[in-house]
Design a protein around this motif. Structure first.
Motif, short mmCIF file in Angstrom:
data_model
loop_
_atom_site.label_atom_id
_atom_site.label_comp_id
_atom_site.label_asym_id
_atom_site.label_seq_id
_atom_site.Cartn_x
_atom_site.Cartn_y
_atom_site.Cartn_z
N ILE A 1 0.86 -1.18 0.00
CA ILE A 1 0.00 0.00 0.00
C ILE A 1 0.90 1.23 0.00
O ILE A 1 1.42 1.64 1.04
CB ILE A 1 -0.92 0.02 1.23
N PRO A 2 1.17 1.80 -1.15
CA PRO A 2 2.07 2.96 -1.20
C PRO A 2 1.45 4.18 -0.55
O PRO A 2 0.22 4.33 -0.52
CB PRO A 2 2.27 3.18 -2.70
N GLN A 3 2.31 5.03 -0.02
CA GLN A 3 1.80 6.29 0.52
C GLN A 3 1.16 7.10 -0.61
O GLN A 3 1.68 7.17 -1.72
CB GLN A 3 2.95 7.07 1.15
N GLN A 4 0.07 7.75 -0.29
CA GLN A 4 -0.74 8.39 -1.33
C GLN A 4 0.04 9.45 -2.10
O GLN A 4 -0.15 9.60 -3.30
CB GLN A 4 -1.98 9.01 -0.70
N HIS A 5 0.90 10.19 -1.43
CA HIS A 5 1.56 11.31 -2.10
C HIS A 5 2.84 10.89 -2.83
O HIS A 5 3.50 11.71 -3.43
CB HIS A 5 1.90 12.39 -1.08
N LEU A 6 3.19 9.59 -2.75
CA LEU A 6 4.42 9.12 -3.38
C LEU A 6 4.12 8.35 -4.65
O LEU A 6 3.15 7.59 -4.73
CB LEU A 6 5.22 8.24 -2.41
N LYS A 7 4.96 8.53 -5.64
CA LYS A 7 4.82 7.82 -6.90
C LYS A 7 5.85 6.69 -6.95
O LYS A 7 7.00 6.88 -6.58
CB LYS A 7 5.04 8.78 -8.07
N ILE A 8 5.42 5.51 -7.42
CA ILE A 8 6.31 4.35 -7.48
C ILE A 8 7.16 4.46 -8.73
O ILE A 8 6.64 4.50 -9.85
CB ILE A 8 5.50 3.05 -7.49
N ARG A 9 8.47 4.47 -8.53
CA ARG A 9 9.37 4.61 -9.68
C ARG A 9 10.25 3.40 -9.90
O ARG A 9 10.71 3.16 -11.00
CB ARG A 9 10.22 5.88 -9.51
N ARG A 10 10.52 2.65 -8.85
CA ARG A 10 11.26 1.39 -9.00
C ARG A 10 10.52 0.33 -8.20
O ARG A 10 10.20 0.54 -7.04
CB ARG A 10 12.70 1.53 -8.50
N LEU A 11 10.29 -0.81 -8.83
CA LEU A 11 9.50 -1.86 -8.19
C LEU A 11 10.25 -3.18 -8.29
O LEU A 11 10.69 -3.57 -9.38
CB LEU A 11 8.13 -1.97 -8.87
N SER A 12 10.41 -3.84 -7.15
CA SER A 12 11.04 -5.17 -7.11
C SER A 12 10.02 -6.14 -6.55
O SER A 12 9.59 -6.01 -5.40
CB SER A 12 12.29 -5.12 -6.22
N TRP A 13 9.65 -7.11 -7.37
CA TRP A 13 8.64 -8.09 -6.97
C TRP A 13 9.36 -9.35 -6.53
O TRP A 13 9.93 -10.07 -7.34
CB TRP A 13 7.71 -8.39 -8.14
N GLN A 14 9.33 -9.64 -5.22
CA GLN A 14 10.05 -10.77 -4.65
C GLN A 14 9.07 -11.70 -3.95
O GLN A 14 8.17 -11.25 -3.25
CB GLN A 14 11.11 -10.29 -3.66
N LYS A 15 9.28 -12.97 -4.11
CA LYS A 15 8.43 -14.01 -3.52
C LYS A 15 7.01 -13.88 -4.05
O LYS A 15 6.68 -12.97 -4.84
CB LYS A 15 8.47 -13.94 -1.99
N GLU A 16 6.18 -14.80 -3.64
CA GLU A 16 4.79 -14.78 -4.10
C GLU A 16 4.00 -13.75 -3.29
O GLU A 16 3.95 -13.82 -2.08
CB GLU A 16 4.16 -16.16 -3.95
#
Length: 916
Positions: free
Chosen positions: A549-564
Motif C-alpha cells: 500500500i504505497p503512501q498516497q503522495h508518493l509515486k512508485i518509480r522502482r519496483l522489485s517483486w520478490q516471492k509470491e
C-alpha cells in the motif's frame, strides 16, 4: 542522520538532472529553438539548489521545516526528470523541420499532380511537429516554474533560522561523536565472548612479533563495519607480551570520518610522552612525533581510517627506523589498506564474517548462562533463524544476543515475535539501533554519485548473488551512471562497482579468470539499511508476501517483486515506473502496459508476459532463462531505445525481421543452448558490441557481421549443409575485419569440416587482442597465429582433435589462466603435463582423458577438474599450488586414489568426488 542522508540523495538527483539538461543543450541545440533560454534557466536553478543541498547534507539535525522541504524537493526532482525524459523522447521521435511553417507554404505553391500525396503527407508531418514542439515548450515552462517555486519556498523561511540551525547542528554533531559513538562497544568485549578470534589474533601477533623483520611494517585489517576489526586489533594491542614492554612506545588513535590531523598528532604525543607540548602548528607536531619515536620500537594503532588522505598525513610522522616497529590500521576501505601496505601487500588481513559454527558459539556465550551456556531445545530453531539474519557479523550477534539475554523469560513465542519484527526492532530499539548506526556510517561516507548505485542493490532479494554486469547495465539503462568526458558509461559503471567492493559495502562471491569480481552479495544487515533508506527516500518499492500500500503522495518509480505476493492494492498508480525487476515465476502483463517511462525490465527466470508495447524509453530487457519463451513478437522492433536484450536460456530459434530496427542495440545475447537465426540486415546494427550465439546459415550473414566493426564479443554456430563450405571460406575475412575489436570469440560447427583449419590459417590479420576463445569444431592442428595470443586468459577446446605437440603452443601462452580441454580436443587418449610452461594457469578442466602431471609442471595451478578419466589420474601430488580438486568418474579406485592424495597433500586441498 536520516535528514542528512535524505538531503544528500536529493542533492544528487538535482545534480543529475542538471547534468542531463546540460547534455541536452549541447547535443540537441539545433532542435531546441525557442526553449533554449528556459532550459539554461532551469539548469542554473537546479545547480544552485544542488549546491545548497550539498552544504546542508553535512548537518545531522535539520529542523522539521527543512526536512519537509527536502522531502518535497525530492518528489519535484523525480517529476522534473520524468518531464525531461518525455521531452527528449518526443523531441527525437518528431524531427524539427527548420523551415517550419514556411515549408508548408513552399510545398503548397510548388507541387504537381504527381506530388499531391507526398505534399499532404509532408504537410501533416509539419503540423504534428509544430504541435509536439508546442507541447514540449509548455512542459519546459512548467518544469521551470516548479524549480523556481522550490527556491522561493525555501527562501521564505530559511534565512532567519540558518545561523541557529548551523550552530545547534554542529554542537549536536560534536556531542554525538563524543557520547554516542556505537563503535565504543568494540573496546569492551568480554574475554568469554572473543569467539573465533584466536586464529586471526595469532596470525597478526606473528606479524607484529617477527624479530627477523626489523623495518617498520604496516599491518592493515580490512572489512565492512561490525566484523570485529577493532576488537581484533585491541586483543593484539592489549596482549600481555606487548603490554609487558616489547614495545616501549604504544598509542591507540581512533581516526574516524571527521578527523583533524593536528588533534590526532596531539593524541599520539600525549600517549607516548609524559610532557605536554603546547603547539598547534601541523609541521611542528609532525616533527615532535618523529622526534619522540626516533630510535624506539613502537606500536601504533590507527583505528577506523576512512580515507587514504588521512593515512598519508599520519604516515609522514612515522620515522622508518630499523627497530622492528609496527603500525596496525583498521579500515573498511581496501584502497586505504593497499595504500598503507604499499610496500608489502602480504600484511593485508581481510576480516571475514564468522562461520555458522562460530556464530552459534558466540551467540550461546552472549545469551545463555555460564558455565555451559546451554540453549533450551525449544529455542534452538528460532535461535538459528535469528543467527541467519546476523550472517556472521559479530556486532549484530553481540547486540541482538545482549538484548535477548536481558529479557528474564526466554519464551519461544516471544522470541518468534522478536524475529518476525527484527527489522522494525532495529529501527526503533535504542540498543539495536547501534547496528544500523555502524552500517549507515559507510553509506554516509559515499560520494554523491555512488549513493543511488548502492541503493539500487536493494532491488535484489536477501542473500541473492548479484552479477556485476547485470547490475552495471541496469545502472546505465536507468541513467544512474553515464559516460563522463569521453569516458564510456561501461567503464564508469565498472569503476563505481569496484568502489563499492573497495569500501566493503558488498561482499565478492565469484571472480572471473582475470581476478575481477564477477558477482557479489549484500550482507543481510546492510540490505536492511538499504531498504530503510530507500523507503524513506522513495527510491524503490519492494513487494514480498503481502500486498503493498504505497503512501498516497508518493509515486512508485522502482519496483522489485520478490516471492509470491498478492500484488499491489487496486488502482495503484504505476504510470511513473522506470524500473521493474521480478524474482517470481509469473508477472501480470498489465504491469507493462503504457508505462512510458520504463527504462529497465528484468524478468529473468519468469514466465513470459507478451506485451511490451509503447515502452519507448526502454533500454534494458532481460528475458533470460524464460524456458517457455519460443519467439519474440514483431512489436519488439518498436523499442527504439533498446540497448540490451538478453535471451539466453530461452527456446527462441529465430528472431523477427523487426529486430533490425533496434539500431541502438549494444548487446544481443544468446547462449549455445539457445541459438537463434538472425534476419538479413544485421549490418544496420552498427552499435552492437556483443552478438551471439547466432546460427549462421549463409555467406551474406557472415559478411554482414564483418561490417560490425565495434564488435567485441562474437558467438556463431556454422551451418552443416553444403552451403557451409562457402561459409567457412569467409571465416578468415571475418576475423581479419574484426581483428582490432574482438575480445571474445566462440565458433561452433557440429560436423567440423577440416577446411576450417585452412580458413584459420589464411587469416591475414588475426585477432590478437582476444582474451577469451572457444572453438568447438575439427581443426586437427592449431594455426600458427595461436602462438601469438599473448592476452588470452581463457581457452575452451571441444572436438578440435589436435595433435599432442599442440599442447606446447598452449603451454607457452603467457596470460592463460583458465584452460578447458573437452571431449576429443586432442587426437590421443593421454594428456601429460611436464616441464616448464603455463606460467599463470590456475584453472584446468579435462574431460575424457587419462591425465598425468610430472614434478615441476603447472606450478601456478590451483583448481583441477577431471571428468570421466578413462583409466588413470597420476601426479596430482606434484601440483604444489593445488587448492581444489574435482573428480567425476565411475571408477571407485580413481576416486579413492585422488581422495588419499588430497588428504596427504601439504596444502590440504578440498576434494569433491562424484560417482556417475
Amino acid at each position: 542522520m536520516e535528514a542528512a542522508v535524505a538531503t544528500k540523495l536529493v542533492g544528487f538527483s538535482f545534480q543529475f538532472i542538471a547534468g542531463k539538461l546540460q547534455k541536452m543543450l549541447e547535443e540537441e541545440a539545433a532542435l531546441l529553438a525557442g526553449v533554449k533560454d528556459d532550459v539554461r534557466d532551469i539548469v542554473a536553478e537546479l545547480r544552485s539548489i544542488a549546491s545548497f543541498l550539498a552544504t546542508m547534507s553535512t548537518r545531522r539535525n535539520l529542523d522539521d521545516q527543512l526536512q519537509n522541504w527536502v522531502q518535497e524537493v525530492r518528489e519535484v526532482a523525480y517529476d522534473a526528470e520524468d518531464s525531461i525524459d518525455e521531452f527528449l523522447c518526443r523531441l527525437r521521435s518528431t524531427p524539427y523541420d527548420e523551415c517550419g511553417v514556411r515549408c508548408f507554404f513552399k510545398h503548397f505553391l510548388h507541387y504537381d499532380e504527381c506530388g499531391v500525396k507526398a505534399f499532404f503527407k509532408h504537410s501533416l508531418s509539419c503540423i504534428k511537429s509544430l504541435k509536439a514542439r508546442h507541447g514540449i515548450a509548455s512542459d519546459l515552462k512548467k518544469v521551470k516554474v516548479q524549480v523556481e517555486d522550490i527556491r522561493k519556498r525555501h527562501d521564505r523561511y530559511s534565512h532567519s533560522n540558518e545561523a541557529f540551525t548551523s550552530s545547534s547542528s554542529d554542537a549536536a554533531t560534536r556531542s554525538d561523536m563524543v557520547f554516542s559513538d556505537p563503535r565504543i562497544i568494540s573496546h569492551f568485549v568480554e574475554e568469554a565472548q572473543l569467539v573465533g578470534i584466536n586464529e586471526s589474533r595469532d596470525k597478526i601477533m606473528g606479524w607484529v612479533m617477527d624479530e627477523n623483520r626489523l623495518e617498520l611494517t604496516v599491518i592493515a585489517l580490512v572489512g565492512f563495519g561490525g566484523l570485529g576489526k577493532t576488537t581484533l586489533a585491541k586483543t593484539v594491542y592489549d596482549d600481555p607480551v606487548i603490554v609487558g614492554g616489547h614495545f616501549p612506545c604504544r598509542a591507540w588513535i581512533t581516526v574516524s570520518q571527521n578527523y583533524n590531523i593536528r588533534e590526532l598528532l596531539k593524541k599520539i604525543i600525549r600517549q607516548i610522552s609524559v610532557n605536554e607540548q603546547q603547539m598547534d602548528d601541523e609541521l611542528q607536531l609532525v616533527q615532535a612525533v618523529r622526534g619522540l619515536l626516533h630510535g624506539k620500537r613502537y606500536l601504533l594503532v590507527f583505528d577506523d581510517v576512512w580515507r587514504t588522505e588521512a593515512w598519508e598525513s599520519l604516515q609522514i610522522a612515522l620515522p622508518p627506523d630499523g627497530e622492528g616497529s609496527r603500525v596496525i590500521v583498521t579500515t573498511r576501505n581496501e584502497e586505504v589498506a593497499n595504500t598503507s601496505c604499499s610496500r608489502n601487500h602480504q600484511f593485508i588481513f581481510k576480516v571475514s564474517p564468522l562461520s555458522s559454527q562460530l556464530s552459534w558459539e558466540l551467540f550461546r556465550r552472549r545469551v545463555f548462562e555460564a558455565p555451559d551456556y546451554s540453549c533450551p531445545p525449544e529455542l534452538e530453531n528460532i535461535s538459528a533463524d535469528i543467527l541467519q539474519k546476523c550472517n556472521g557479523m559479530p556486532l549484530a550477534i553481540l547486540t541482538i544476543g545482549g538484548l535477548l539475554a536481558s529479557r528474564p523469560d526466554k519464551k519461544l513465542e516471544e522470541w518468534k515475535d522478536f524475529h518476525g519484527h527484527l527489522c522494525l526492532e532495529m529501527q526503533t530499539n535504542d540498543k539495536l539501533s547501534k547496528i544500523n548506526q555502524i552500517l549507515i556510517l559507510s553509506y554516509n561516507d559515499l560520494p554523491y554519485h555512488l549513493k543511488p548505485c548502492f541503493l539500487f542493490l536493494g532491488i535484489f532479494p536477501e542473500d541473492y548473488e548479484i552479477r556485476r554486469k547485470r547490475l552495471m547495465r541496469q545502472w546505465i539503462a536507468e541513467g544512474i551512471v553515464s559516460g563522463i568526458d569521453g569516458f564510456p558509461a561501461e567503464k564508469v559503471a565498472e569503476r563505481c562497482f569496484n568502489q563499492l567492493v573497495s569500501r566493503s559495502l558488498v561482499q565478492p562471491s565469484q571472480f572471473d579468470d582475470s581476478g575481477t569480481v564477477k558477482s557479489c552479495r549484500v550482507h543481510d544487515m546492510m540490505l536492511d539499511v538499504i531498504l530503510l533508506i530507500s523507503k524513506k527516500e522513495n527510491f524503490m518499492m519492494l513487494m514480498k508476501e503481502h500486498p503493498v500500500i504505497p503512501q498516497q503522495h508518493l509515486k512508485i518509480r522502482r519496483l522489485s517483486w520478490q516471492k509470491e505476493s498478492s500484488g499491489l492494492v487496486p488502482n495503484t498508480d504505476l504510470s511513473h515506473l522506470r524500473s521493474f525487476n521480478a524474482f517470481v515465476e509469473e508477472v501480470p502483463p498489465k504491469l507493462f502496459r503504457k508505462k512510458r517511462w520504463l527504462r529497465v525490465v528484468d524478468l529473468e527466470g519468469c514466465w513470459y508476459p507478451k506485451n511490451f508495447s509503447k515502452l519507448f524509453l526502454l533500454k534494458y530487457l532481460s528475458l533470460r532463462n524464460m524456458i517457455n519463451l519460443y519467439e519474440l513478437p514483431e512489436s519488439i522492433g518498436d523499442l527504439q531505445n533498446l540497448e540490451f536484450l538478453d535471451i539466453r536460456g530461452t527456446c527462441i530459434s529465430e528472431l523477427p525481421n523487426t529486430i533490425i530496427k533496434l539500431q541502438k542495440l549494444v548487446y544481443l545475447l544468446g547462449s549455445p543452448q539457445s541459438l537463434f537465426v538472425f534476419p538479413k540486415g544485421i549490418r544496420k546494427l552498427k552499435r552492437l558490441v556483443a552478438f551471439g550465439m547466432a546460427y549462421v546459415e549463409n555467406v551474406q550473414l557472415l559478411q554482414e557481421i564483418g561490417e560490425l566493426i565495434d564488435l567485441q564479443k562474437l558467438g556463431i554456430s556454422l551451418d552443416i549443409s553444403p552451403l557451409s563450405f562457402g561459409i567457412l571460406g569467409k571465416i578468415s575475412a571475418l576475423l581479419s575485419k574484426l581483428n582490432g575489436s574482438l575480445r571474445s570469440l566462440k565458433i561452433c560447427h557440429s560436423v567440423g569440416y577440416e577446411n576450417l583449419k585452412k580458413a584459420f590459417d589464411e587469416v591475414a590479420m588475426p585477432p590478437l587482442l582476444l582474451r577469451k576463445l572457444l572453438i568447438d569444431c575439427k581443426l586437427c592442428e592449431l594455426p600458427p597465429w595461436f602462438a601469438s595470443l599473448n592476452l588470452v586468459v581463457k581457452i575452451t577446446l571441444l572436438n578440435t582433435r589436435l595433435q599432442p605437440e599442440d599442447i606446447i603452443v598452449l603451454r607457452n601462452l603467457p596470460a592463460l589462466v583458465n584452460l578447458k580441454l573437452g571431449f576429443q580436443s586432442f587426437f590421443t587418449w593421454d594428456l601429460a603435463f611436464h616441464g616448464v610452461g603455463f606460467p599463470r594457469l590456475k584453472i584446468l578442466a579435462i574431460e575424457g582423458y587419462n591425465v598425468s602431471f610430472k614434478e615441476g609442471a603447472v606450478r601456478s595451478l590451483e583448481i583441477v577438474k577431471i571428468d570421466f578419466p578413462l583409466e588413470s589420474v597420476d601426479g596430482i601430488e606434484h601440483l604444489h599450488g593445488l587448492r581444489v580438486v574435482h573428480i567425476c568418474t565411475g571408477n571407485e579406485d580413481i576416486i579413492e586414489k585422488v581422495k588419499n592424495i588430497a588428504a596427504n597433500h601439504p596444502n590440504r586441498p578440498k576434494c569433491f568426488a562424484t560417482k556417475f
